[in-house]
Design an enzyme around this catalytic site. Structure first.
Site, PDB file in Angstrom:
ATOM      1  N   HIS A  50      13.907  -3.284  25.782  1.00  0.00           N
ATOM      2  CA  HIS A  50      13.546  -2.186  24.875  1.00  0.00           C
ATOM      3  C   HIS A  50      12.079  -2.274  24.459  1.00  0.00           C
ATOM      4  O   HIS A  50      11.382  -1.256  24.379  1.00  0.00           O
ATOM      5  CB  HIS A  50      14.395  -2.238  23.595  1.00  0.00           C
ATOM      6  CG  HIS A  50      15.868  -2.076  23.815  1.00  0.00           C
ATOM      7  ND1 HIS A  50      16.749  -3.130  23.691  1.00  0.00           N
ATOM      8  CD2 HIS A  50      16.611  -0.998  24.135  1.00  0.00           C
ATOM      9  CE1 HIS A  50      17.987  -2.700  23.923  1.00  0.00           C
ATOM     10  NE2 HIS A  50      17.923  -1.413  24.195  1.00  0.00           N
TER      11      HIS A  50
ATOM     12  N   SER B 165      21.861  -5.519  26.056  1.00  0.00           N
ATOM     13  CA  SER B 165      22.394  -5.875  24.737  1.00  0.00           C
ATOM     14  C   SER B 165      23.756  -6.554  24.859  1.00  0.00           C
ATOM     15  O   SER B 165      24.159  -7.308  23.984  1.00  0.00           O
ATOM     16  CB  SER B 165      22.517  -4.626  23.862  1.00  0.00           C
ATOM     17  OG  SER B 165      21.262  -3.988  23.758  1.00  0.00           O
TER      18      SER B 165
END
Lengths: 279, 279
Positions: B38, B187
């Site tokens: 990210h 994640s």
């Protein structure tokens, strides 16, 4: 001088120059064959925006009936002259392939408010509307969009879509414009024969009478049934619907308990007339 | 100082002040639990935009599996600290009801590119993605959007939607970021046990070997079958897919005839890993 633009690339450039000067852009989406109803939208757009784009696109995706699509009136030169007279800045009139190029694969669907009435009788119609309107909003990047209440359900579907997808545009509904005898203006009215044209205002007249009766306490279902019978007896053809619905969500109503709309779709010869009024 | 905003109304006001100064807004849509993957998107957004919005929203509409939704890692304080360090202007973290208020009724569907692979194994996933991304684009009015190639198919779906709906935004795909041992950052990796974590890089290693073999002329189907067997033998669980597809349209390929992508989804314990590489 109204500039005619046919590609979204050229339109985007034009809009970018306006946006850099902080101008508010208004859009009036139409399918052409412009009449005074459309022109009232254009004048409202002119009042509420710095620059006005009128779009003309007969959207195949929203026609469930190929014959209706083929017969839909088209007269761009005449339309352009009307727009020139109102000082419209841009007529955006893309071809079908510009709007739906090869590989096009995206559909915007609104459930609920799009399902009854027009949604039930014209399968796929409101997916076509929601999709093309999304595209036109993206292409024009307008801050205000002007729609006629003649297509009441369409206005509700577009408002729902704009709210749900957080489109940065304000939808401005504008009142239906009628002929002197009460017939709601529509591009399809030119397809009525002289005899049908003479009969056509009966729809609005009976709807008004029924609305008055319901407001005075007459039972909804019986009043609507009587109105349908009277309109049919006058010489109209098949009914699609004559219903009382909640004004925004278009939920069925058996009695007048909140703001309501009476909506009708009925054939006169092979022309399908729609109309709606507040109750 | 990163400002945390939770409502689209407040975000719109913020963005309006930026737009009035002619600023270009970049958005990085995420589901939080931020990692270096990210952050590479955030840094790219920083480079290519005047103002950067990172959105964090674990979108229920794109989870076909309730358990996966419940277990999806959430840690907003940690995320915010990372975004502060990169000079992100706004963290937009709306609640579920802000994104999907009562009466929400609109869905954006992309056919074709969304149908195989993730689309086949996660029914409704890409409708959820296309819908929420449309909303985030409307809310942020960004001119650039940054997506990780880790979710290759998602990038193709979003690009298709943006092109089809004429959304005035440029989609910028950014390369997958990997751990030193080759595991694609995700994640969901925190849910791997230490043993599973040690095994996980085998997926990428075998995909690379298979890609090299295919580029050298080895037959596609046999090479992929052998790679699946090798990965399974190492201790992975059920396969969803390991396929060679055209890079943009994700059409099936039986031989290497145009730009291609190898895409995989396989379970390791109860964690579903996905990865993809150019071939």
């Amino acid at each position: 001088m109204t500039q005619v633009i046919r590609t979204s690339a050229e339109l985007r450039e034009k809009v970018a120059t306006w946006k850099r000067s902080g101008m508010l852009v208004g859009v009036v989406p139409t399918m052409g064959a412009l009449h005074d109803g459309h022109m009232s939208l254009v004048r409202e757009a002119r009042k509420q925006s710095d620059r006005v784009i009128v779009t003309i696109f007969v959207n195949p995706m929203q026609f469930n009936n190929k014959d209706d699509l083929a017969k839909y009136p088209r007269n761009e030169d005449h339309d352009l002259a009307l727009l020139e007279a109102e000082g419209v800045d841009v007529l955006f009139a893309p071809g079908v392939h510009e709007v739906y190029p090869d590989g096009f694969a995206t559909v915007v669907s609104v459930s609920g408010v799009s399902e009854p009435l027009e949604g039930a009788f014209r399968p796929g119609h409101f997916e076509g509307v929601a999709t093309v309107v999304s595209k036109l909003f993206g292409m024009t990047q307008a801050g205000r969009a002007f729609f006629g209440e003649k297509d009441w359900q369409q206005v509700q579907v577009v408002k729902r879509m704009v709210e749900d997808l957080n489109v940065p545009i304000r939808v401005i509904p504008c009142p239906t414009i009628r002929e002197d005898d009460g017939l709601a203006m529509s591009s399809r009215n030119v397809r009525l024969s002289p005899e049908e044209r003479a009969l056509a205002p009966k729809l609005y007249a009976e709807m008004q009478a029924a609305a008055e009766a319901i407001r005075a306490g007459a039972p909804v279902a019986e009043t609507l049934a009587a109105a349908k019978t009277a309109i049919s007896a006058a010489g109209f053809g098949d009914w699609d619907y004559l219903e009382l619905r909640t004004a925004d969500g278009l939920r069925p109503m058996t009695e007048l308990s909140e703001p309501a709309r009476m909506l009708a779709a009925v054939y006169l010869g092979d022309v399908r007339l729609i109309d709606n009024i507040a109750v």
